[in-house]
Design an enzyme around this catalytic site. Structure first.
Site, PDB file in Angstrom:
ATOM      1  N   ASP A 122       0.850  -1.191   0.000  1.00 49.15           N
ATOM      2  CA  ASP A 122       0.000   0.000   0.000  1.00 49.15           C
ATOM      3  C   ASP A 122       0.891   1.248   0.000  1.00 49.15           C
ATOM      4  OD1 ASP A 122       0.689   0.816   2.746  1.00 49.15           O
ATOM      5  OD2 ASP A 122      -0.574  -0.844   3.431  1.00 49.15           O
ATOM      6  N   HIS A 173       8.400  -5.396  -1.423  1.00 50.87           N
ATOM      7  CA  HIS A 173       7.490  -6.278  -2.155  1.00 50.87           C
ATOM      8  C   HIS A 173       6.696  -5.532  -3.227  1.00 50.87           C
ATOM      9  CE1 HIS A 173       7.686  -9.340   1.417  1.00 50.87           C
ATOM     10  NE2 HIS A 173       8.744  -9.382   0.627  1.00 50.87           N
ATOM     11  N   CYS A 226      -0.878  -5.478 -22.531  1.00 53.64           N
ATOM     12  CA  CYS A 226       0.178  -4.492 -22.805  1.00 53.64           C
ATOM     13  C   CYS A 226       0.161  -4.102 -24.290  1.00 53.64           C
ATOM     14  CB  CYS A 226       1.532  -5.091 -22.439  1.00 53.64           C
ATOM     15  SG  CYS A 226       2.907  -3.979 -22.772  1.00 53.64           S
ATOM     16  N   CYS A 253       3.718  -5.334 -25.944  1.00 55.44           N
ATOM     17  CA  CYS A 253       4.123  -6.724 -26.219  1.00 55.44           C
ATOM     18  C   CYS A 253       2.963  -7.712 -26.201  1.00 55.44           C
ATOM     19  CB  CYS A 253       5.215  -7.157 -25.227  1.00 55.44           C
ATOM     20  SG  CYS A 253       4.589  -7.496 -23.582  1.00 55.44           S
ATOM     21  N   GLY A 290       4.770  -4.894  13.230  1.00 56.24           N
ATOM     22  CA  GLY A 290       3.642  -5.532  12.544  1.00 56.24           C
ATOM     23  C   GLY A 290       4.027  -6.519  11.468  1.00 56.24           C
ATOM     24  N   SER A 341       5.204 -10.779  10.803  1.00 51.88           N
ATOM     25  CA  SER A 341       5.422 -12.105  11.385  1.00 51.88           C
ATOM     26  C   SER A 341       6.861 -12.564  11.167  1.00 51.88           C
ATOM     27  CB  SER A 341       4.457 -13.114  10.754  1.00 51.88           C
ATOM     28  OG  SER A 341       4.620 -13.130   9.349  1.00 51.88           O
ATOM     29  N   ASN A 348       4.315  -5.247  18.313  1.00 45.35           N
ATOM     30  CA  ASN A 348       3.386  -6.239  17.772  1.00 45.35           C
ATOM     31  C   ASN A 348       2.465  -6.693  18.912  1.00 45.35           C
ATOM     32  OD1 ASN A 348       2.269  -8.670  16.562  1.00 45.35           O
ATOM     33  ND2 ASN A 348       4.028  -8.682  15.173  1.00 45.35           N
ATOM     34  N   GLN A 368       1.113  -9.501  19.069  1.00 43.98           N
ATOM     35  CA  GLN A 368       1.462 -10.904  19.321  1.00 43.98           C
ATOM     36  C   GLN A 368       2.923 -11.091  18.949  1.00 43.98           C
ATOM     37  OE1 GLN A 368      -1.794 -12.285  16.847  1.00 43.98           O
ATOM     38  NE2 GLN A 368      -2.462 -13.540  18.566  1.00 43.98           N
TER      39      GLN A 368
HETATM   40  P1  OAD Z   1       1.681 -11.184   8.354  1.00 42.18           P
HETATM   41  O1  OAD Z   1       0.213 -11.249   8.118  1.00 42.18           O
HETATM   42  O2  OAD Z   1       2.479 -12.413   8.170  1.00 42.18           O
HETATM   43  O3  OAD Z   1       1.945 -10.665   9.845  1.00 42.18           O
HETATM   44  C1  OAD Z   1       1.271  -9.549  10.350  1.00 42.18           C
HETATM   45  C2  OAD Z   1       1.793  -9.253  11.741  1.00 42.18           C
HETATM   46  O4  OAD Z   1       1.169  -8.053  12.184  1.00 42.18           O
HETATM   47  C3  OAD Z   1       1.483 -10.337  12.776  1.00 42.18           C
HETATM   48  O5  OAD Z   1       2.664 -10.610  13.508  1.00 42.18           O
HETATM   49  C4  OAD Z   1       0.434  -9.677  13.682  1.00 42.18           C
HETATM   50  O6  OAD Z   1       0.540 -10.094  15.034  1.00 42.18           O
HETATM   51  C5  OAD Z   1       0.810  -8.212  13.538  1.00 42.18           C
HETATM   52  N1  OAD Z   1      -0.275  -7.242  13.791  1.00 42.18           N
HETATM   53  C6  OAD Z   1      -1.618  -7.395  13.611  1.00 42.18           C
HETATM   54  N2  OAD Z   1      -2.256  -6.259  13.937  1.00 42.18           N
HETATM   55  C7  OAD Z   1      -1.316  -5.361  14.333  1.00 42.18           C
HETATM   56  C8  OAD Z   1      -1.347  -4.001  14.777  1.00 42.18           C
HETATM   57  N3  OAD Z   1      -2.481  -3.321  14.901  1.00 42.18           N
HETATM   58  N4  OAD Z   1      -0.163  -3.408  15.090  1.00 42.18           N
HETATM   59  C9  OAD Z   1       1.014  -4.080  14.967  1.00 42.18           C
HETATM   60  N5  OAD Z   1       1.099  -5.349  14.551  1.00 42.18           N
HETATM   61  C10 OAD Z   1      -0.040  -5.992  14.234  1.00 42.18           C
HETATM   62  O7  OAD Z   1       2.216  -9.980   7.452  1.00 42.18           O
HETATM   63  P2  OAD Z   1       3.725  -9.684   6.975  1.00 42.18           P
HETATM   64  O8  OAD Z   1       4.701 -10.062   8.018  1.00 42.18           O
HETATM   65  O9  OAD Z   1       3.733  -8.297   6.463  1.00 42.18           O
HETATM   66  O10 OAD Z   1       4.213 -10.842   0.741  1.00 42.18           O
HETATM   67  O11 OAD Z   1       3.846 -10.690   5.762  1.00 42.18           O
HETATM   68  C11 OAD Z   1       5.017 -10.696   4.997  1.00 42.18           C
HETATM   69  C12 OAD Z   1       4.691 -10.930   3.539  1.00 42.18           C
HETATM   70  O12 OAD Z   1       3.872 -12.111   3.387  1.00 42.18           O
HETATM   71  C13 OAD Z   1       3.839  -9.841   2.903  1.00 42.18           C
HETATM   72  O13 OAD Z   1       4.592  -8.740   2.460  1.00 42.18           O
HETATM   73  C14 OAD Z   1       3.214 -10.564   1.744  1.00 42.18           C
HETATM   74  C15 OAD Z   1       2.801 -11.836   2.458  1.00 42.18           C
HETATM   75  O14 OAD Z   1       2.585 -12.922   1.628  1.00 42.18           O
HETATM   76  C16 OAD Z   1       4.105 -10.358  -0.501  1.00 42.18           C
HETATM   77  O15 OAD Z   1       3.231  -9.589  -0.839  1.00 42.18           O
HETATM   78  C17 OAD Z   1       5.182 -10.858  -1.425  1.00 42.18           C
END
Ligand code: OAD
Length: 247
Positions: free
Chosen positions: A104, A119, A149, A152, A189, A191, A215, A217
């Site tokens: 975003d 990403h 496109c 291409c 925020g 994982s 976080n 969690q």
């Molecule tokens: P995840 O969905 O794996 O993890 C989200 C994290 O945010 C978790 O640890 C939650 O506990 C935490 N969380 C939830 N609400 C929150 C809040 N209000 N404040 C702070 N933390 C909060 O998302 P990402 O780690 O971003 O890849 O995932 C990594 C990648 O996996 C993404 O970029 C995407 C996805 O597949 C691509 O798009 C290539």
């Protein structure tokens, strides 16, 4: 929440702070995370179907429409107090870098000035075949899903990094440079399950940075964090700024 004095001092004296963010930082803006149990996108959909080049080519219309819906939702989403607090840090710390896994544009809209997108971006399109970049307006003006496109003839798709694709070289190398140069790294925020992005906190730690996890969690799979601030980033980060700088 009372932030430990030693962390407040670190922040007050920091020369370079990096905010490494994941989907959680946008959760309070109504953007779903990926792995949260009930609401995460990967709890409802299969990543192999929607976030791989093969999945797109297998069912281009379904996948394009799914991304278009997410794009439209993101247009309506607004930066939250967590995004704003990260942008606000620039008034207090000489250098602030945002390294985000999010596709975003909420950090941009909150006012952060140095942002690397590991990403890619859901806010633009690009061609599968020739990499030509396009806007959603150009794509949607074709009234076909997915658009094609004009250079291409291949499909236009969102300019995100899908699984099995390489990360943008510039953003990755600038991010690696930033995390190995900073004195404080906030891991907010995420994982920490998706590599190579998840390597960055380990690199920061090896380079001597102080690591802080924000976080609700806290994850246990990352490097050893010096501080864990358990809670939502939209609450924790403004409280941190208030306590450190009286904002
Ligand atoms: P995840 O969905 O794996 O993890 C989200 C994290 O945010 C978790 O640890 C939650 O506990 C935490 N969380 C939830 N609400 C929150 C809040 N209000 N404040 C702070 N933390 C909060 O998302 P990402 O780690 O971003 O890849 O995932 C990594 C990648 O996996 C993404 O970029 C995407 C996805 O597949 C691509 O798009 C290539």
């Amino acid at each position: 929440m009372q932030v430990p004095d030693a962390l407040l001092e670190k922040l007050q004296q920091a020369r370079h702070v990096v905010a490494f963010t994941g989907a959680g930082v946008s959760a309070e803006s109504g953007v779903p995370t990926f792995r949260d149990q009930q609401t995460g996108l990967w709890a409802k959909y299969r990543a192999e179907d929607l976030a791989t080049p093969a999945g797109f080519r297998r069912n281009p219309q379904l996948v394009f429409d799914w991304y278009e819906k997410r794009y439209r939702d993101m247009l309506l989403a607004q930066p939250n107090a967590g995004h704003r607090a990260i942008a606000e840090l620039e008034r207090h710390v000489p250098r602030v870098t945002v390294v985000t896994q999010n596709t975003d544009d909420l950090h941009e809209r909150a006012g952060s000035s140095q942002i690397y997108h590991l990403h890619g971006s859901l806010m633009r399109l690009k061609c599968f075949g020739c990499d030509r970049q396009a806007t959603w307006e150009e794509g949607l003006a074709q009234h076909r899903s997915p658009p094609v496109c004009p250079d291409c003839g291949d499909w236009w798709r969102p300019a995100t990094v899908m699984f099995h694709e390489v990360l943008p070289e510039w953003d990755l190398s600038m991010s690696a440079g930033a995390v190995t140069d900073c004195d404080l790294l906030f891991v907010i925020g995420t994982s920490g399950l998706v590599y190579p992005a998840a390597d960055l906190p380990f690199m920061a730690k090896d380079a001597g940075a102080t690591l802080v996890q924000v976080n609700p969690q806290p994850a246990s799979n990352g490097p050893a964090f010096d501080y864990t601030l358990a809670g939502q980033s939209g609450e924790i980060l403004p409280a941190l700024l208030r306590q450190a700088f009286g904002d």
